[in-house]
Design an enzyme around this catalytic site. Sequence first.
Site, PDB file in Angstrom:
ATOM      1  CB  CYS A  56       0.238 -17.272 -10.248  1.00 42.83           C
ATOM      2  SG  CYS A  56      -0.408 -19.621 -10.709  1.00 42.83           S
ATOM      3  CD  GLU A  58      -1.924 -14.763 -13.337  1.00 43.24           C
ATOM      4  OE1 GLU A  58      -1.584 -15.357 -12.886  1.00 43.24           O
ATOM      5  OE2 GLU A  58      -3.205 -15.869 -14.125  1.00 43.24           O
ATOM      6  CB  CYS A  91      -2.977 -21.771 -14.694  1.00 40.81           C
ATOM      7  SG  CYS A  91      -2.949 -21.478 -12.826  1.00 40.81           S
ATOM      8  CB  CYS A  94      -5.272 -18.234 -11.016  1.00 42.29           C
ATOM      9  SG  CYS A  94      -3.540 -18.703 -11.007  1.00 42.29           S
TER      10      CYS A  94
HETATM   11 ZN    ZN Z   1      -2.215 -19.507 -12.318  1.00 38.37          ZN
END
Ligand code: ZN
Length: 131
Positions: A56, A58, A91, A94
């Site tokens: 991701c 992040e 998500c 994360c």
């Molecule tokens: Zn994520």
Amino acid sequence: MKALTRADYELLTEAQRVIQSNYDEAEQNHTVGAAVRCKSGNVYAGVNVYSLHGACAEQVAIGTAITQGEREFEAIVAVRGKDGGEIVPPCGNCRQMLNDYMPECSVILRIDGEEKKVKARELLPFAYGVE
Ligand SMILES: [Zn+2]
């Protein structure tokens, strides 16, 4: 929940800038940008990298910050789309990472049409963790 500061809006702008300059839905599926602000004041940005077990945005931003020696984090935001106009919440994966690395870090969200920030730990109640 807290209101955003000027520095938070600058962080949001940085996340939008990184996806605007790297957006590629057709071939590489780079559709999300993120920016993290460290206690040093430095800001690091990243876009998602796509594969079966991609990362991701992040994770890329945080990994970049850690690679540069940063260990303390103030705020993070992720945005989606060609113009980065959509703020996306982290998500589940994360949320676990944020909880592990930076439970007191602020996460910028859009709630009922307004930008707000919450602590990372608030996004993962009853989280798995090592005491
Ligand atoms: Zn994520």
